[in-house]
Design a protein around this motif. Structure first.
Motif, PDB file in Angstrom:
ATOM      1  N   ASN A  56       2.434  12.306   5.487  1.00 26.17           N
ATOM      2  CA  ASN A  56       2.257  10.873   5.740  1.00 26.17           C
ATOM      3  C   ASN A  56       2.551  10.095   4.467  1.00 26.17           C
ATOM      4  O   ASN A  56       2.073  10.431   3.386  1.00 26.17           O
ATOM      5  N   THR A  58       2.696   6.044   3.061  1.00 27.01           N
ATOM      6  CA  THR A  58       2.512   4.619   3.308  1.00 27.01           C
ATOM      7  C   THR A  58       3.796   3.876   2.976  1.00 27.01           C
ATOM      8  O   THR A  58       4.738   4.436   2.412  1.00 27.01           O
ATOM      9  N   ASP A  61       4.439   4.282  -0.582  1.00 27.57           N
ATOM     10  CA  ASP A  61       4.998   5.591  -0.902  1.00 27.57           C
ATOM     11  C   ASP A  61       6.496   5.646  -0.600  1.00 27.57           C
ATOM     12  O   ASP A  61       7.287   6.186  -1.376  1.00 27.57           O
ATOM     13  N   ALA A 235      -7.267   3.959   9.881  1.00 33.55           N
ATOM     14  CA  ALA A 235      -6.093   3.755   9.032  1.00 33.55           C
ATOM     15  C   ALA A 235      -5.459   2.398   9.226  1.00 33.55           C
ATOM     16  O   ALA A 235      -4.911   1.814   8.285  1.00 33.55           O
ATOM     17  N   ARG A 239      -4.693  -0.076   6.163  1.00 32.93           N
ATOM     18  CA  ARG A 239      -3.270  -0.036   5.787  1.00 32.93           C
ATOM     19  C   ARG A 239      -2.902   1.233   5.023  1.00 32.93           C
ATOM     20  O   ARG A 239      -2.113   1.211   4.097  1.00 32.93           O
ATOM     21  N   TYR A 240      -3.494   2.364   5.409  1.00 33.60           N
ATOM     22  CA  TYR A 240      -3.009   3.621   4.847  1.00 33.60           C
ATOM     23  C   TYR A 240      -2.388   4.502   5.919  1.00 33.60           C
ATOM     24  O   TYR A 240      -2.328   5.715   5.808  1.00 33.60           O
ATOM     25  N   GLY A 243       4.051   4.419   6.691  1.00 32.14           N
ATOM     26  CA  GLY A 243       4.851   3.209   6.532  1.00 32.14           C
ATOM     27  C   GLY A 243       5.988   3.088   7.522  1.00 32.14           C
ATOM     28  O   GLY A 243       6.563   1.999   7.679  1.00 32.14           O
ATOM     29  N   ASN A 256       0.207  -7.355   9.064  1.00 30.58           N
ATOM     30  CA  ASN A 256      -0.518  -6.207   9.613  1.00 30.58           C
ATOM     31  C   ASN A 256      -0.760  -6.327  11.117  1.00 30.58           C
ATOM     32  O   ASN A 256      -1.572  -5.601  11.688  1.00 30.58           O
TER      33      ASN A 256
END
Length: 939
Positions: A56, A58, A61, A235, A239-240, A243, A256
């Motif tokens: 996973n 974000t 990331d 999550a 917001r984790y 992405g 969001n």
């Protein structure tokens, strides 16, 4: 929430903040060790799964990866370990196995704990520093399964979401209309076009057919889904989440706004149907096989043509390498003495059934009408623009019905240094970032296991180890799929045509059931494919899914595909439940009983401190007498599977005693080869040479020497993994013919010497030194890659004729070398040398050279049986190969390989299934997930 330690540079953070994306600080976790429980492997169990556990990423990331090449923690920390084995196996010892594998001991030592969390009070998830693998310990069974679902969502939520949509034929509407996405969802929808009612019915049958274990499996799955959904609910506001949801428009990266759809039980059934179709189904292809038979009969006449076709079919070749090699016979699906009910198509009448209709927008571009209107991403997100334009899933990797995956090497304790069995085994599931598999440890009431499972199906470990035993699988592919020719009819009484949509069922004219799905998509930040849509349509009959139309004896028919595991993908959960239960599996015999409950076509292998064992699973239908499984059969009641009930697609099946099985044979090897004498596989290619010979030869030598160790068996696997099958097992015969009389052309003489030198160097495709990106004997490798298709064509087409040659190559491709992107697994996939004409070349050349051949051809093909003419053909084609420059042999691709780069053409790519990419590694023909185990103790 999972603790992350991303190495994102400040510039990426600044970019996200400028876009209004809030960076959420991770929640800290206590560092407390998990209870390891009972572990009888005593530090002698290891495994590896590249590129890393964390799948996973974000949005932060992903942006960091694209801008600066950074990776989220534990997303790539096993890639280097895995990739280093080809350069380091030569000096491997038991003490250095840890340089290339990770410990798979139970629990986490206190000084190795990275984080501990309790998503609810009855479960803890401990992650280790080295790999970040979740060690899930529940005080209740429901808590254990809840934790498994929660950890799976932490590590693979985006991938799980992708595959539940693949299983429903909804990938493009979810992830974008790229061509690869379209191709993949079409492939799976054509194989398993399930309705929601179909998926629910599978779950209902699970309980109805399996009693207490079925009820427990359903409860476990429901707890698992609850864990997934709890993670989603946490999550999203934090917001984790992955992405990719931002990049594909499911959630707005600024506001969001948007949702991640919760999972439900039928999503797991959809996921299971994908896995079953990819790795656990066998058979089919009978129409293509029939076309080859007819081509042979047209050329040679009925009787002789049938003999020629059978010689290429090799369904019970006496020289085939066998997993069970000590004389056992398990007759199944072989050639009947007097075939009944064959339904061969009239010449030229076969028309494949179309799947896709009503293309619009960018979907029409696949028919030659370009239609792209790229979306303009915000300037600071443009490094991501077009990221998914080639599809988030590589459709060509799964484009063939031939799916040869995985290998296994096991040696009985009678031949090991310790007196305990040794095993090196694992599945080859392809190379992706993140992987299709995840690793986990599960400890709870009735569950004690550690290993790997498919993402979204990890309520149980599917391949791994228990307290005092380990197990693994290879794809078996025995024939559980038949093709029926259903006679078409017209309900009004008019004369039917091949376009009629009704068929005869036990004397009544009944309509096809039409299943359809309309998929539409819009451009997103990551996929600039313009808006488009199409409709997929499949007709279903009581004899299976319609795949083609034709005439048989002048009568219009539809060919259908009937698979015994269709509508039953969920059934295998019972077998996996049993494998995870230490109270159920405690020795080789109980392992075999558990494997009997798995209806996927797999070869299952087992090792503990005392025994090794094998069992071939799958629901093998009991066919009517005289039916030839290799060819289409008339859809008449007398030719149906015995006890066939179309309402739930069940029938009588061969009993467990008739499945290939064994306990404590001196050794076992499997690389998707023939299981046992008289056990017919589902396609062409199980002859005198198979890639399993590479394993069998090496393990046989080890067993003869005795004193086998974990390191020695790992070396045998690794050595086979970098060997060119053609070079090791066919080139010596080619050289014998080439040197049957002096070669007058100096250049060709030099090339033949280079090939001989490569043969003497054991025909490796291996770097001169780790990281050199240059092969030893590189020119000989290049010549072989260019020469093989030329020599096969030159050897067989003149004698067979173009029509028959082409019909046979349609059933079995000529080559599957590492750089052959046209092979069943596509380019950069690692898996090589299963499907090819090496057995045919081997048998023909040995016969030509006067060597003994069992199960050979009725005639000699090379040079029409004349050694001088054969040599002339080989020299002519070899000269063509020498003249073919490297930039044509290795033409380069859009994935970063320049034309002529031999190492890069062979290299393995971790194909992105999301926003984060990884480096390529050197080619090795080896399982993706692999265990090295030796148990010194037992309960």
């Amino acid at each position: 929430m999972r603790r992350r330690t991303p190495t994102l540079r400040s510039a990426a953070a600044t970019t996200l903040l400028a876009l209004g994306v809030t960076l959420i600080a991770p929640v800290p976790h206590a560092a407390v060790a998990a209870d390891p429980g009972k572990d009888y492997c005593q530090g002698q169990c290891d495994d590896v799964l590249p590129p890393g556990e964390n799948g996973n990423a974000t949005l932060a990331d992903i942006l960091g990866n694209k801008l600066f090449g950074t990776h989220p923690a534990h997303s790539t920390d096993q890639l280097g370990t895995y990739g280093a084995l080809p350069g380091g196996y030569g000096s491997l010892t038991d003490a250095t196995i840890g340089d290339f594998y990770n410990s798979s001991s139970f629990g986490v030592p206190p000084d190795q704990v990275e984080s501990v969390q309790s998503p609810r009070s009855d479960v803890t998830i401990t992650r280790d520093k080295a790999t970040g693998i979740p060690h899930i310990k529940g005080t209740t069974r429901t808590g254990t399964e809840f934790g498994a679902g929660y950890a799976a969502a932490q590590d693979r939520l985006w991938l799980m979401d992708l595959f539940r949509h693949v299983g429903r034929g909804e990938l493009t509407s979810f992830a974008g209309g790229a061509a690869a996405n379209q191709g993949l969802e079409q492939q799976f929808y054509s194989a398993a076009p399930y309705t929601e009612a179909d998926l629910q019915a599978q779950a209902d049958r699970l309980v109805k057919s399996n009693g207490a274990r079925g009820r427990q499996a359903l409860a476990d799955a429901q707890s698992y889904v609850a864990g997934i959904n709890t993670y989603i609910s946490q999550a999203k506001p934090g917001r984790y989440f992955p992405g990719e949801y931002d990049l594909t428009g499911h959630i707005d990266p600024i506001t969001n706004v948007g949702e991640i759809e919760p999972f439900k039980l039928t999503d797991l059934i959809a996921l299971g149907s994908v896995v079953g179709a990819l790795f656990g189904s066998g058979g089919g292809g009978q129409v293509q096989s029939a076309l080859a038979l007819q081509a042979a009969q047209h050329k040679y006449g009925l009787a002789e043509g049938t003999k020629v076709w059978e010689s290429f079919r090799e369904r019970n070749d006496p020289e085939a390498v066998l997993t069970l090699h000590d004389g056992q016979s398990f007759p199944y699906a072989d050639q009947p003495a007097h075939a009944q009910g064959e339904a061969l198509p009239d010449p030229g009448s076969v028309t494949p059934e179309p799947l896709v209709y009503d293309r619009t927008g960018s979907a029409a571009a696949r028919n030659g009408a370009p239609a792209r209107t790229p979306v303009r991403a915000p300037a600071k997100l443009r490094p991501l623009q077009g990221m998914f334009d080639n599809g988030v899933l590589p459709g060509n990797l799964f484009s063939s019905p031939k799916k040869g995956m995985s290998n296994a090497l096991l040696v009985s304790g009678r031949y090991t240094a310790s007196g305990h069995p040794v095993a090196v085994f694992g599945p080859q599931t392809g190379y992706f970032a993140p992987q299709l598999l995840i690793r986990e440890e599960l400890q709870g009431p009735g569950i004690s296991a550690r290993g790997a499972a498919f993402a979204g199906l990890s309520m149980y470990v599917e391949l791994g180890r228990g307290q005092d035993y380990a197990w693994s699988a290879t794809s078996a592919g025995q024939d559980i799929t038949d093709t029926y020719a259903v006679e078409l009819c017209d309900p009004s009484g008019n004369k039917p045509t091949t376009q009629s949509n009704s068929y005869l069922w036990h004397g009544s004219c009944v309509p096809f059931e039409k299943l359809e799905r309309t998929d539409a998509w819009s451009p997103t930040l990551a996929d600039s494919t313009a808006a488009g849509s199409y409709r997929m349509q499949v007709y279903r009959t009581r004899y299976g899914l319609v795949t083609a139309r034709a005439t048989v004896g002048g009568n219009p028919v539809a060919y259908t595909s009937l698979r015994s595991s269709y509508q039953h993908e969920a059934d295998s959960i019972i077998g996996f439940q049993m494998l995870n239960d230490p109270g159920c599996v405690h020795d080789a015999r109980s392992f075999q009983k558990a494997a009997q409950h798995i209806n996927y076509t797999f070869n299952w292998f087992y090792a503990d401190s005392r025994d090794i064992a094998y069992y071939n699973s799958g629901t093998n239908p009991a066919r009517a007498a005289g039916v030839d499984p290799a060819l289409p059969v008339l859809a008449e009641q007398r030719y149906e599977w015995r006890g066939f009930n179309p309402a739930d697609n069940t029938s009588a099946a061969t009993p467990p005693s008739q499945h290939p099985q064994s306990i404590d044979q001196n050794y076992y090897v499997s690389w998707n080869n023939k299981q046992a004498r008289d056990y017919s596989t589902s396609g062409f290619g199980d002859g005198s040479l198979h890639r399993a010979n590479l394993l069998d030869d090496r393990v046989k030598r080890l067993v003869k020497q005795g004193g086998v160790t974990r390191a020695a068996l790992t070396q045998a696997m690794a050595d086979a993994a970098v060997t060119d099958l053609r070079g090791e097992d066919v080139l010596p015969e080619l050289l014998a013919v080439l040197r049957s009389k002096p070669i007058t052309d100096p250049q060709l003489a030099n090339t033949v010497q280079e090939l001989a030198n490569w043969s003497s160097d054991d025909a490796k495709r291996q770097e001169t030194s780790p990281g050199s990106h240059t092969y030893a004997d590189s020119d000989a490798v290049r010549v072989m890659d260019a020469w093989w298709p030329l020599l096969v064509k030159g050897e067989f087409e003149p004698g067979l004729g173009s029509d028959l040659y082409n019909a046979l190559t349609a059933n079995l491709g000529v080559d599957e070398s590492p750089s052959a992107g046209h092979g069943p697994t596509g380019s950069h996939a690692g898996s090589s040398f299963q499907f090819g004409w090496w057995s045919y070349v081997d048998k023909d050349l040995r016969a030509l050279l006067g060597k003994p051949v069992k199960g050979g051809f009725a005639q000699k093909y090379c040079g029409n049986g004349d050694v001088a003419a054969c040599q002339s053909m080989l020299l002519t084609t070899l000269k063509q190969a020498v003249a073919t420059p490297a930039n044509q042999v290795y033409p380069g691709d859009g994935g970063g390989c320049a034309a002529g780069d031999q190492w890069c053409a062979d290299s393995i790519v971790q194909r992105p299934l999301g926003g984060v990419g990884d480096d390529r590694i050197s080619w090795q023909n080896r399982p993706t997930y692999q265990q090295v185990v030796e148990f010194p103790a037992h309960r």
